[in-house]
Design an enzyme around this catalytic site. Structure first.
Site, PDB file in Angstrom:
ATOM      1  CG  ASP A  80      -1.957   1.341   1.409  1.00 23.75           C
ATOM      2  OD1 ASP A  80      -2.212   1.689   0.253  1.00 23.75           O
ATOM      3  OD2 ASP A  80      -2.046   1.604   2.490  1.00 23.75           O
ATOM      4  CG  ASP A  88      -1.646   7.353   0.639  1.00 21.99           C
ATOM      5  OD1 ASP A  88      -1.069   8.321   0.466  1.00 21.99           O
ATOM      6  OD2 ASP A  88      -3.003   6.940  -0.259  1.00 21.99           O
TER       7      ASP A  88
END
Length: 252
Positions: free
Chosen positions: A36, A38
């Protein structure tokens, strides 16, 4: 398939930094890594929290922790709907997103890489371990957030931006984005051969639904009961021991 037992993990832990592992978990060796973005690679979550908090404050509302954690990791449009509907903001979802973006656009181009990330990515690259990104962000948002770090992000095999990708039908916690990301590696690995790095409960659930193991880097304030589904939990990328998943070890 060769298993990595809890006993072996305990030996590795004696020479690695601290991480959490349920005694019921059995680890499997992996060959591919999915991140991922963020809150895992980039320190964007505090920026997003500030932007949303500032917008809802204009309506006399507070972006509380419970709502924030349910929004964390969700596709942008779904997160915006939750905030607008649950806080009963007198504004359209699209207008809310525009207001958030206006605050973020001055901050996101300067976002920093999180601790340990650069070293780990270079380690994977040096050992020819394929790695990619599966982010709920749009392609436009991805370009803004990574503009300061183009050399580092050029190391990734590919990037799936869920909000802009036609193959990603459902956002996290659905498994779509992770399965799509795995399918775009040249050798199309079995999902069980992929390990995912996530910071949100939604992302963890999506990766598990895809049949992948998950390393979670949760927000320090995230309640412990929301972190129980991950394969292991670490505080920072500096704490990760790749050898417990059959990857080349890093010299500390």
């Amino acid at each position: 398939m060769r298993l990595i037992t809890v006993q072996k993990v305990n030996i590795v832990k004696s020479v690695c930094r601290t991480f959490s592992l349920s005694s019921r978990k059995i680890l499997y060796p992996v060959t591919h890594v999915i991140f991922d973005m963020d809150g895992v690679l980039l320190d964007t979550e505090n920026i997003h929290k500030k932007a949303v908090s500032d917008v809802v404050a204009k309506f006399g509302k507070i972006y509380n922790l419970d709502l924030r954690y349910r929004v964390l990791g969700a596709p942008e449009i779904e997160g915006a709907k939750m905030v607008v509907n649950e806080l009963q903001l007198d504004i359209s979802v699209n207008h809310f997103i525009e207001m958030v973006h206006k605050i973020e656009e001055n901050l996101l181009p300067h976002v920093n890489i999180l601790p340990g990330v650069e070293r780990f990515l270079q380690h994977l690259h040096d050992h020819s371990i394929p790695f990619a990104i599966a982010t709920s962000s749009s392609k436009e948002s991805y370009e803004i957030k990574t503009s300061k770090h183009k050399d580092l992000f050029s190391l990734f095999n590919h990037v799936v931006t869920g909000a802009s990708d036609a193959e990603v039908k459902l956002g996290k916690p659905a498994p779509d984005i992770f399965l799509t990301c795995a399918s775009r590696f040249n050798d199309k690995p079995n999902p069980r051969k992929c390990i995912v790095f996530e910071d949100s409960p939604n992302g963890v659930r999506g990766a598990i639904a895809a049949g992948m193991q998950v390393v979670m880097l949760p927000d320090p304030l995230l309640p412990k009961e929301l972190c129980t589904e991950a394969t292991i939990i670490i505080n920072s990328m500096n704490d990760f021991c790749p050898e417990i998943f059959g990857l080349p070890n890093i010299e500390f």
